[in-house]
Design a protein around this motif. Structure first.
Motif, PDB file in Angstrom:
ATOM      1  N   LYS A  49      29.738  -6.990 -18.903  1.00 51.73           N
ATOM      2  CA  LYS A  49      29.126  -7.823 -19.924  1.00 51.73           C
ATOM      3  C   LYS A  49      27.663  -8.073 -19.547  1.00 51.73           C
ATOM      4  N   THR A  91      24.040 -10.169 -20.311  1.00 54.07           N
ATOM      5  CA  THR A  91      23.368 -11.350 -20.864  1.00 54.07           C
ATOM      6  C   THR A  91      21.884 -11.044 -21.021  1.00 54.07           C
ATOM      7  N   GLU A 114      27.278 -16.907 -16.327  1.00 54.71           N
ATOM      8  CA  GLU A 114      28.458 -17.396 -15.612  1.00 54.71           C
ATOM      9  C   GLU A 114      29.518 -17.929 -16.574  1.00 54.71           C
ATOM     10  N   ARG A 115      29.083 -18.565 -17.658  1.00 59.25           N
ATOM     11  CA  ARG A 115      30.047 -19.065 -18.647  1.00 59.25           C
ATOM     12  C   ARG A 115      30.802 -17.932 -19.321  1.00 59.25           C
ATOM     13  N   HIS A 116      30.161 -16.762 -19.430  1.00 50.94           N
ATOM     14  CA  HIS A 116      30.764 -15.641 -20.141  1.00 50.94           C
ATOM     15  C   HIS A 116      31.223 -14.517 -19.205  1.00 50.94           C
ATOM     16  N   SER A 117      31.272 -14.802 -17.907  1.00 50.03           N
ATOM     17  CA  SER A 117      31.692 -13.794 -16.916  1.00 50.03           C
ATOM     18  C   SER A 117      30.874 -12.514 -17.049  1.00 50.03           C
ATOM     19  N   SER A 118      29.587 -12.688 -17.197  1.00 49.69           N
ATOM     20  CA  SER A 118      28.663 -11.560 -17.323  1.00 49.69           C
ATOM     21  C   SER A 118      28.080 -11.226 -15.957  1.00 49.69           C
ATOM     22  N   GLY A 119      27.977  -9.933 -15.658  1.00 53.58           N
ATOM     23  CA  GLY A 119      27.496  -9.515 -14.346  1.00 53.58           C
ATOM     24  C   GLY A 119      26.081  -8.981 -14.317  1.00 53.58           C
ATOM     25  N   LEU A 129      24.886  -9.717 -10.594  1.00 49.34           N
ATOM     26  CA  LEU A 129      25.903 -10.455  -9.849  1.00 49.34           C
ATOM     27  C   LEU A 129      26.569  -9.476  -8.882  1.00 49.34           C
ATOM     28  N   GLY A 160      29.529 -11.920  -5.655  1.00 48.76           N
ATOM     29  CA  GLY A 160      29.599 -13.331  -6.011  1.00 48.76           C
ATOM     30  C   GLY A 160      28.280 -14.065  -6.036  1.00 48.76           C
ATOM     31  N   TRP A 202      23.959 -14.035  -7.274  1.00 49.74           N
ATOM     32  CA  TRP A 202      22.949 -13.408  -8.120  1.00 49.74           C
ATOM     33  C   TRP A 202      21.844 -12.791  -7.267  1.00 49.74           C
ATOM     34  N   THR A 259      27.625  -1.784  -8.661  1.00 52.68           N
ATOM     35  CA  THR A 259      26.546  -2.551  -9.277  1.00 52.68           C
ATOM     36  C   THR A 259      25.222  -1.847  -8.987  1.00 52.68           C
TER      37      THR A 259
END
Length: 610
Positions: A252, A254, A314-319, A336, A339, A341, A461
């Protein structure tokens, strides 16, 4: 006040017809604040990084309607002469503006100046990202382009950025020639203050948007699309399918526009690339010239500027976080990883883009040579691209700092039938391909997203890929920062102490100096003739190379009151502990060096906030 300053104040009262700044000037003159009057009216703005940038206030040294009119009259005169001397050029200009206070009105003042000389004027009807201007100059075959923006500067600033007929930012001697024409056209022309009327300008937003996104789509990775077919004009048909090698749901994303213009355009480029939608930072989606949620609207500032984006992610579990600056010509990325940023530096992003573009080039040209392919970086950027070039076989070149140099160099290379795959500067400015010969945060956002999605399909990542690149090409540790200084005399004294009339320091932090390059003076001790191969520039810039291979550069900014420093130390260490040791060594050496060289004026400097 002395007689000359009194004359300048009198000229202002005679020529300024905009009520707000006229009344502001009257109040200032009545206050008899000589120091403030001298600051604003004692000297004029000068062309810096491809144009003008200053606080929006009354005064010759500021951005306001009158100084925009004067700049536009001089520019229009120079462009008219240029087109008259070059029959293949039409007297045509494209003008855009961002979401800052006064930007749209300043753009209309510029349009009025060109119309008075009979130019064909394209004026965007809505705010646009800066990369649309160089793209439009090329697409519409304009003789020049103007973007009213102060990019990532504080809210009180605005600017006036100029592109030439080659679609690149202006460089010397064009900037000096324009400045001279401005001085010759200071008195507002008869219709200077008149509003535009219907038919005076053409709004090319729809045409440029369509052309821009069609061109951007051709940059999409071969891993993203299969069954791509092209029309005879090169546009891609609608039969496109996301390749199975990229899992749309694996990551996801952002995105924040940082209260600027980027949201709708990044949304469109994601659609053009066939990418999944992103999660917007709701508080920063709409353009807002007050930039209410950030101290500075500059994603390069790091965590402080990205706090809302991180909370949203973080609210939307976006990496992955992608962030544009307010005029969307630059791109910041946060990942991310384990764990935490990780805010990528411009050099880290540049290294990742270089890997991705080489990877894609080889996919599209299996077994082909890269001898004719170039990648460019500014001289204060990491030398990772140079290291990669030595291994991978493409060509590397460097320029002075700023995309006005990178863009013009890319054009020179293309004119010699070379292919320019990528250009970047460490200040999070990236140019993918050559659709736009300037930094372009809109297309870069889409390319970053597809790269991250590709890696996510392999459970990696962007940080994982960086570690692989370090293992392959060596760890390129960098440490960059700046001091704020509003006093030019202090800045000149600092650099004068470093130069010592040509007697540069022979040691820094106890390490012998191997070479010195002082671009301001045209000096380079590493060259046989001691002449710098980079052009002489008006701002200060000095580079030291130490015997332990540490490189450190000190320079002044062309757009902000800053003394910046950039450093790099290359190591073969591949483990996390070895890289940490290199980072600590670099930071220690640079900190000692900066303290030694800045000490004579340290009380007049404000360090960057961490």
């Amino acid at each position: 006040m002395d007689t000359k300053l009194q004359e300048q104040c009198g000229f202002w009262l005679k020529y300024d017809k905009y009520p707000d700044t006229l009344e502001e000037a009257k109040r200032l003159f009545a206050s008899m604040d000589t120091e403030e009057i001298e600051r604003r009216f004692g000297s004029r703005m000068t062309f810096g990084t491809a144009g003008l940038r200053a606080p929006m206030q009354a005064g010759w040294a500021c951005m306001n309607d009158l100084t925009v009119i004067q700049a536009s009259q001089g520019l229009a005169k120079h462009v008219l002469e240029h087109t008259s001397a070059n029959n293949h050029l039409a007297f045509r200009v494209v003008i855009g503006f961002d979401g800052r206070h006064n930007s749209s009105r300043f753009a209309m003042r510029a349009a009025r100046a060109f119309k008075q000389l009979g130019a064909e004027v394209y004026l965007f009807g809505e705010m646009v990202p800066t990369p649309f201007i160089p793209f439009a100059v090329s697409h519409l075959q304009c003789a020049a382009g103007i973007m009213v923006t102060a990019s990532h500067n504080p809210k009180q600033d605005n600017g006036y950025k100029v592109y030439w007929s080659n679609a690149a930012q202006i460089i010397s001697p064009t900037d000096k020639e324009i400045a001279a024409k401005i001085e010759d056209n200071l008195e507002p022309w008869p219709q200077a203050w008149d509003p535009l009327t219907e038919g005076d300008t053409v709004d090319a937003l729809a045409e440029i948007s369509d052309a821009y996104f069609q061109a951007a789509r051709l940059i999409a990775s071969p891993h993203c699309f299969v069954n791509i077919s092209c029309t005879p004009t090169g546009t891609i048909s609608s039969q496109q399918y996301l390749a199975s090698s990229i899992d749309r749901n694996k990551l996801k994303i952002t995105y924040t526009a940082m209260h600027g213009v980027g949201y709708r355009y990044v949304e469109q480029v994601f659609s053009a690339f066939g990418l999944p939608g992103f999660i917007p930072v709701a508080e920063q989606v709409q353009p807002d010239p007050e930039f209410p949620t950030v101290e500075y609207p500059n994603p390069e500032e790091g965590k402080g500027a990205l706090q809302l984006a991180m909370a949203t992610a973080e609210r939307h579990s976006s990496g992955l976080i992608l962030a544009n600056d307010p005029d969307a010509d630059r791109l910041a990325i946060a990942v991310l990883h384990d764990g935490k940023w990780h805010i990528l530096t411009g050099n880290e992003i540049g290294s990742l883009f270089a890997w991705w573009l080489v990877h894609n080039y080889r996919t599209q040209h299996p077994g082909g040579s890269m001898d004719n392919v170039f990648m460019l970086a500014s001289t204060v950027s990491s030398k990772m691209l140079q290291t990669m070039a030595n291994v991978e076989g493409f060509q590397f070149d460097e320029t002075l700092t700023g995309f006005k140099w990178l863009g013009n160099r890319a054009i020179d290379l293309m004119s010699a039938n070379h292919e320019v795959l990528f250009s970047y500067e460490e200040a999070i400015g990236f140019c993918i391909g050559t659709n736009v010969v300037d930094k372009d945060g809109v297309t870069a956002a889409a390319v970053a997203a597809e790269m991250a999605l590709f890696l996510a399909a392999e459970d990696k990542t962007l940080v994982n890929k960086l570690e692989e690149l370090y293992a392959l090409y060596g760890y390129h540790a960098t440490f960059n920062s700046y001091y704020i200084c509003h006093d030019k005399m202090i800045i000149d004294r600092i650099f004068g102490n470093i130069r010592k009339d040509g007697r540069y320091p022979d040691k820094l932090a106890g390490v012998p100096v191997r070479a010195v390059r002082d671009v301001t003076m045209g000096f380079d001790s590493s060259q046989p003739d001691h002449v710098s191969r980079l052009p002489v520039q008006s701002g200060h810039m000095i580079t030291f190379v130490l015997e332990n291979n540490l490189t450190i550069t000190f320079r002044t900014s062309g757009t902000e009151p800053k003394i910046k420093f950039y450093s790099e130390l290359i190591s073969s260490g591949s483990t996390a502990s070895e890289r940490q040791a290199v980072d600590e060594q670099l930071r220690s050496l640079v900190t000692r060096t900066v303290e030694d060289l800045m000490q004579p004026a340290i009380n007049g400097l404000v360090p960057k906030k961490d």
